[in-house]
Enzyme design. Structure first.
Site, PDB file in Angstrom:
ATOM      1  N   ARG A   1       0.819  -1.221   0.000  1.00 24.96           N
ATOM      2  CA  ARG A   1       0.000   0.000   0.000  1.00 24.96           C
ATOM      3  C   ARG A   1       0.847   1.262   0.000  1.00 24.96           C
ATOM      4  O   ARG A   1       0.420   2.315  -0.445  1.00 24.96           O
ATOM      5  CB  ARG A   1      -0.919  -0.014   1.228  1.00 24.96           C
ATOM      6  CG  ARG A   1      -2.068   0.991   1.136  1.00 24.96           C
ATOM      7  CD  ARG A   1      -2.989   0.904   2.342  1.00 24.96           C
ATOM      8  NE  ARG A   1      -2.304   1.204   3.562  1.00 24.96           N
ATOM      9  CZ  ARG A   1      -2.337   0.445   4.659  1.00 24.96           C
ATOM     10  NH1 ARG A   1      -3.054  -0.650   4.709  1.00 24.96           N
ATOM     11  NH2 ARG A   1      -1.657   0.787   5.746  1.00 24.96           N
TER      12      ARG A   1
ATOM     13  N   ASP B   1      -5.624  22.695  -9.314  1.00 25.53           N
ATOM     14  CA  ASP B   1      -5.912  21.601 -10.242  1.00 25.53           C
ATOM     15  C   ASP B   1      -5.281  21.979 -11.569  1.00 25.53           C
ATOM     16  O   ASP B   1      -5.737  22.882 -12.265  1.00 25.53           O
ATOM     17  CB  ASP B   1      -7.433  21.415 -10.382  1.00 25.53           C
ATOM     18  CG  ASP B   1      -7.786  20.208 -11.248  1.00 25.53           C
ATOM     19  OD1 ASP B   1      -7.020  19.901 -12.174  1.00 25.53           O
ATOM     20  OD2 ASP B   1      -8.842  19.583 -11.007  1.00 25.53           O
TER      21      ASP B   1
ATOM     22  N   TYR C   1     -13.821  22.295 -11.163  1.00 24.90           N
ATOM     23  CA  TYR C   1     -14.334  20.992 -11.601  1.00 24.90           C
ATOM     24  C   TYR C   1     -15.524  20.576 -10.717  1.00 24.90           C
ATOM     25  O   TYR C   1     -15.419  20.593  -9.483  1.00 24.90           O
ATOM     26  CB  TYR C   1     -13.184  19.993 -11.489  1.00 24.90           C
ATOM     27  CG  TYR C   1     -13.496  18.566 -11.850  1.00 24.90           C
ATOM     28  CD1 TYR C   1     -13.896  18.225 -13.140  1.00 24.90           C
ATOM     29  CD2 TYR C   1     -13.370  17.552 -10.899  1.00 24.90           C
ATOM     30  CE1 TYR C   1     -14.166  16.912 -13.467  1.00 24.90           C
ATOM     31  CE2 TYR C   1     -13.633  16.234 -11.230  1.00 24.90           C
ATOM     32  CZ  TYR C   1     -14.030  15.919 -12.510  1.00 24.90           C
ATOM     33  OH  TYR C   1     -14.299  14.613 -12.835  1.00 24.90           O
TER      34      TYR C   1
HETATM   35  C1  LIG Z   1     -11.339  14.651 -14.887  1.00 25.69           C
HETATM   36  C2  LIG Z   1     -10.927  15.735 -13.977  1.00 25.69           C
HETATM   37  C3  LIG Z   1     -10.714  15.479 -12.616  1.00 25.69           C
HETATM   38  C4  LIG Z   1     -10.994  14.141 -11.975  1.00 25.69           C
HETATM   39  O1  LIG Z   1     -10.256  13.102 -12.506  1.00 25.69           O
HETATM   40  P1  LIG Z   1     -10.798  11.575 -12.468  1.00 25.69           P
HETATM   41  O2  LIG Z   1      -9.593  10.792 -12.769  1.00 25.69           O
HETATM   42  O3  LIG Z   1     -11.871  11.512 -13.495  1.00 25.69           O
HETATM   43  O4  LIG Z   1     -11.326  11.335 -11.094  1.00 25.69           O
HETATM   44  C5  LIG Z   1     -10.260  16.521 -11.827  1.00 25.69           C
HETATM   45  N1  LIG Z   1     -10.058  17.753 -12.351  1.00 25.69           N
HETATM   46  C6  LIG Z   1     -10.266  18.031 -13.643  1.00 25.69           C
HETATM   47  C7  LIG Z   1     -10.022  19.395 -14.145  1.00 25.69           C
HETATM   48  C8  LIG Z   1     -10.711  17.042 -14.496  1.00 25.69           C
HETATM   49  O5  LIG Z   1     -10.936  17.325 -15.778  1.00 25.69           O
END
Ligand SMILES: *Cc1c(COP(=O)(O)O)cnc(C)c1O
Length: 394
Positions: free
Chosen positions: A57, A185, A110
């Site tokens: 893990r 992000d 998001y």
């Molecule tokens: C798709 C996405 C996520 C989440 O990713 P997953 O792998 O689908 O959980 C987070 N932030 C942005 C900007 C995204 O486009």
């Protein structure tokens, strides 16, 4: 070393692997210790936060290979891998929060990150204030004594609005009495086209599912942190017990090897299609920060090194049946969630369902495009047929 070179050499050591180019895939839970002294030593190093092979893990050389690649290109001190992008978002937020704390989150974030804040975080007595993404240094006025996180995403989901990240990061850190973390992000730009740590960010998140993997076949997420933010991120991530499977981690590092060539093409193809869409009379606006007329263009040019293939448009108001006529018979565009693979996608979106601070001014349908690696002429011809169908259905 330039990023293109780092993508090829980072996280790889053929000399210690029989000369084999790619790192091996370790499937592991139990890790054996030959002696009591070795077990004691291993436990001590683990408690000191050292990265090592202690238990499945906690990562294997397969995981470390991806962590090293992401860190080498995106920056930061260390990187943590999660089983999805959203898992990376949730774990990163939880790492710095306790009951009574406050988060400032961009209104163009998001959707599932907003749901996390309004859902689980609220349930844990953590308050979130959504702010206008154009706030810049004005963020200082929203920072409270208990504000622990300022969360940015640029360009924003659905509307592709840019943020002045250096201004936000500087003002937020200055307004805080200490311990405030700026989290980004960075999925749109990938680790290649935006360097969050140079803009004042403390934790940078990737939905690796998108461009790192690049082939629409794996869910994975990453978070890189500064040395100061790392211990909290690592401790909470470890408590949450989330791991990504070794085959998925392997596919992510394999996908990332070609990120520089793929992204260049997504950028070029995306701009070609966006440019063409600007000339269509049924298109009200194209939202793409790399287009010179875009409101976020100056920020994109200043802070980003390139553009991905993801952008949006709004159509002039038209009936649902006309939108169906456009999308239903497209040959080269799939319709579905996610993006970042080699193939093109189109998706109707609803910015109003994902914002609460400023009303969305457009009446017509919003569409998100992901432009893949197909020939841009073919992609445009397919869309041209679609727009003919849309007009015929009006
Ligand atoms: C798709 C996405 C996520 C989440 O990713 P997953 O792998 O689908 O959980 C987070 N932030 C942005 C900007 C995204 O486009």
């Amino acid at each position: 070393m330039k990023d293109e070179t780092k993508l090829v050499v980072a996280g790889r050591d053929p000399e210690s692997n029989h000369g084999i180019v790619n790192p091996p895939v370790y499937h592991a839970s139990t890790v054996l210790h030959p002696t009591l002294a070795a077990l004691d030593d291993s436990r001590k190093r683990r408690e000191q936060g050292e990265r090592g092979v202690f238990y499945g893990r906690r990562g294997t050389p397969t995981t470390f290979s991806l962590e090293d690649m992401v860190c080498a290109v995106e920056g930061g001190y260390r990187c943590q891998v999660y089983p999805s992008g959203l898992a990376a978002v949730a774990a990163s937020l939880l790492s710095f929060l306790k009951a009574g704390d406050h988060v400032l989150m961009s209104d163009a974030v998001y959707g599932p990150a907003r749901r996390f804040s309004n859902g689980l975080a609220a349930r844990l007595d953590i308050a979130t204030t959504f702010y206008d993404p154009a706030i810049g240094a004005g963020i200082a006025e929203l920072v409270q004594d208990n504000t622990r996180i300022v969360y940015v995403e640029a360009p924003g989901t659905a509307t592709f609005v840019m943020q002045d990240i250096p201004a936000i990061a500087e003002a937020a850190h200055a307004a805080s009495s200490g311990g405030l973390v700026v989290m980004m992000d960075n999925t749109w730009a990938s680790p290649l086209y935006c360097k969050p740590f140079e803009l004042g960010v403390d934790v940078s998140i990737q939905a690796g599912t998108k461009y790192i993997v690049g082939h629409s076949d794996v869910m994975i997420g990453t978070a890189c942190a500064t040395e100061a933010a790392w211990p909290e991120l690592e401790a909470t991530s470890s408590m949450l017990g989330q791991t990504a499977g070794p085959d998925d981690v392997y596919l992510a590092q394999r996908g990332m090897r070609t990120l520089s060539v793929r992204l260049k093409q997504h950028w070029e193809n995306g701009l070609a299609v966006a440019d063409w869409l600007m000339g269509q009379d049924m298109v009200e606006c194209v939202m793409h920060p790399a287009l010179p007329g875009d409101p976020g263009h100056a920020l994109w040019k200043r802070d980003f090194l390139g553009a991905s293939g993801l952008f949006g448009i709004t159509l002039k108001p038209c009936p649902r049946s006309a939108i169906a006529a456009l999308v239903d018979d497209l040959e080269l565009y799939g319709m579905g969630a996610s993006w970042g693979g080699y193939e093109s996608l189109i998706l109707p979106t609803d910015p109003n369902s994902m914002r609460s601070v400023t009303p969305w001014p457009h009446e017509g349908q919003c569409m998100r495009f992901h432009i893949g690696l197909e020939d841009p002429g073919d992609l445009i011809a397919d869309l041209a047929d679609g727009f003919k169908r849309l007009k015929a259905a009006m």
